[in-house]
Design a protein around this motif. Structure first.
Motif, PDB file in Angstrom:
ATOM      1  N   THR A 109     -43.741 -39.993 -62.179  1.00  0.00           N
ATOM      2  CA  THR A 109     -45.032 -40.504 -62.782  1.00  0.00           C
ATOM      3  C   THR A 109     -44.560 -40.325 -64.291  1.00  0.00           C
ATOM      4  O   THR A 109     -43.986 -39.484 -64.865  1.00  0.00           O
ATOM      5  CB  THR A 109     -46.114 -39.473 -62.520  1.00  0.00           C
ATOM      6  OG1 THR A 109     -45.824 -39.073 -61.207  1.00  0.00           O
ATOM      7  CG2 THR A 109     -47.141 -40.547 -62.341  1.00  0.00           C
ATOM      8  N   ASP A 110     -45.527 -41.190 -64.945  1.00  0.00           N
ATOM      9  CA  ASP A 110     -45.590 -41.231 -66.664  1.00  0.00           C
ATOM     10  C   ASP A 110     -45.708 -39.685 -67.046  1.00  0.00           C
ATOM     11  O   ASP A 110     -46.646 -39.147 -66.848  1.00  0.00           O
ATOM     12  CB  ASP A 110     -46.589 -42.154 -66.919  1.00  0.00           C
ATOM     13  CG  ASP A 110     -46.437 -41.972 -68.379  1.00  0.00           C
ATOM     14  OD1 ASP A 110     -45.795 -41.741 -69.053  1.00  0.00           O
ATOM     15  OD2 ASP A 110     -47.636 -42.752 -68.910  1.00  0.00           O
ATOM     16  N   LYS A 134     -48.648 -38.672 -68.782  1.00  0.00           N
ATOM     17  CA  LYS A 134     -49.895 -38.591 -67.787  1.00  0.00           C
ATOM     18  C   LYS A 134     -49.694 -36.979 -67.296  1.00  0.00           C
ATOM     19  O   LYS A 134     -50.794 -36.285 -67.173  1.00  0.00           O
ATOM     20  CB  LYS A 134     -49.867 -39.563 -66.708  1.00  0.00           C
ATOM     21  CG  LYS A 134     -51.115 -39.324 -65.757  1.00  0.00           C
ATOM     22  CD  LYS A 134     -50.715 -40.003 -64.175  1.00  0.00           C
ATOM     23  CE  LYS A 134     -51.837 -39.508 -63.324  1.00  0.00           C
ATOM     24  NZ  LYS A 134     -51.829 -38.063 -63.275  1.00  0.00           N
TER      25      LYS A 134
END
Ligand SMILES: Cc1ncc(COP(=O)(O)O)c(C=O)c1O
Length: 410
Positions: free
Chosen positions: A2-3, A6
């Motif tokens: 995931t990013d 984030k």
């Protein structure tokens, strides 16, 4: 994965400490907001004791606590929830085995085998037990690359029919080495089917998928605070038949079946090993940390950290050449993102202090692993360690910081 931006946003410490470069996750990890919220949820909504009250908020606290036990069971693929004992940390988990089972089975002239790369938590309890019992304390050496000097073919020279306990780290907290634990356990059990195998997984469970059934270990210990969870909560996984044969380690409330003036009877595990009011909020918080790790994906976390580790090794060696000594394997294979290093002319504490002024957090000292430092002729070292919230920028900042250290200490 995931990013990464984030992920960073999930950890409020970065909001409160702008520019923080946290490279000390082997000591303890940062905590995501969801874990902090879960602790607050317990204290605000159902702050009762567990397993005792027959009123709603106590039942809710008990339900959440036991839900966490199930989460841990699934996370390490244990067979049943009774195999998961909540302790304070890895240290207490290992001491529990040493005091309870260790003192039941180790006698004079028996052997306990461990390795030179152990954290003191998985070294001293066994050394003390061997001393008390008059047993032989055998320590397996490592090679220059920080890998165990043992393979399945020469294990026969170390493990014998008199070896009662084999205790070893899954991942070294100094070298980052991932030991071939499954192979070693299988080979050890071939030599001595009765051997008890204890895996210190404090640096493994947070960073890679761990499966106790696949490993074939008898016990496995780890700490919540190194895997995004709260401090004060640890886990001991133990094979049920063994746990069920063991005498309690602590005595008191919560771990009795019946007490009379004449005698006390104990309940089966896990209650037998959880005397007194446990770390309720912390156990519940650990369940939430596991949820966070599972949602992100342990495979993804391991793969991402491997990339960061390769980048860090390459840039440390390229930037400082012969000045720096990196301990442990020099490639990202068979290792995690724990990178320990030493500079010829600079003391690790000076390095950590100067980096600290730049808001870069690393560790200096012997990292509770003096035998492995002695093995490499070092009194202390500097250690950076990665986790899922780190990025390439953090490593660049470390390299820049170390260049500054060189300038200042020249
Ligand atoms: C490999 C290893 N074992 C055991 C421990 C002890 O963990 P705790 O202090 O949480 O008991 C640590 C802590 O750094 C560790 O890295």
């Amino acid at each position: 994965m995931t990013d990464i931006r984030k992920i960073k946003r999930d950890f409020p410490v970065f909001i409160h400490n702008p520019g923080l470069v946290y490279l000390d996750s082997a000591a303890t990890s940062l905590k995501p907001q969801s874990v902090i919220d879960k602790l607050a949820e317990y204290y605000t909504k159902y702050p009762a004791n567990i397993h005792r009250g027959i009123y709603r908020i106590s039942e809710k606290a008990t339900e959440e606590y036991e839900k966490s036990r199930i989460a841990v069971m699934e996370f390490v693929n244990a067979r049943r929830f009774e195999e998961i004992i909540f302790t304070r940390n890895t240290t207490e988990s290992i001491n529990l085995i040493a005091y309870s089972l260790g003192r039941q089975i180790v006698g004079a002239d028996d052997e306990i085998v461990t390795t030179v790369m152990e954290h003191h938590s998985n070294f001293v309890p066994w050394q003390v037990l061997a001393d008390e019992a008059g047993a032989v304390f055998k320590v397996v050496d490592i090679n220059g690359d920080g890998c165990l000097d043992v393979n399945t073919s020469n294990l026969a020279g170390i493990i014998t029919k008199r070896t009662k306990i084999l205790a070893l780290a899954y991942v070294s907290n100094v070298l980052g080495t991932v030991n071939p634990v499954k192979k070693i356990i299988r080979a050890a059990k071939k030599i001595n089917p009765k051997i008890i195998t204890v895996v210190d997984a404090a640096q493994a469970v947070p960073h890679m998928p761990v499966d106790v059934r696949d490993l074939g270990c008898d016990f496995l210990a780890f700490s919540g605070h190194k895997m995004l969870g709260p401090t004060g909560i640890g886990v001991l996984y133990g094979r049920y038949d063994l746990l069920n044969s063991m005498f309690p380690f602590n005595f008191g409330g919560g771990m009795i079946k019946e007490v009379t003036i004449e005698k006390t009877e104990f309940p089966p595990p896990p209650a037998r090993f959880e005397a007194g009011t446990p770390a309720i909020a912390e156990a519940i918080g650990l369940g939430e940390a596991i949820k966070y790790l599972q949602t992100t994906g342990m495979d993804k976390i391991a793969a991402y950290e491997k990339k960061l580790t390769a980048y860090a090794i390459k840039h440390l060696i390229e930037s400082f050449g012969a000045d720096i000594r990196v301990l442990g394997p020099k490639t990202a294979d068979n290792r995690v993102g724990v990178l320990t290093f030493a500079f010829k002319n600079y003391h690790p504490h000076d390095i950590a202090h100067i980096l600290g002024e730049e808001n870069i957090c690393i560790r200096a000292g012997h990292h509770c692993a003096m035998p492995v430092h002695n093995r490499f002729g070092l009194a202390a070292s500097a250690r950076m360690s990665l986790y899922l919230y780190n990025d390439y920028y953090d490593i660049d900042k470390l390299i820049d910081g170390l260049k500054k250290v060189k300038k200042i200490l020249k």
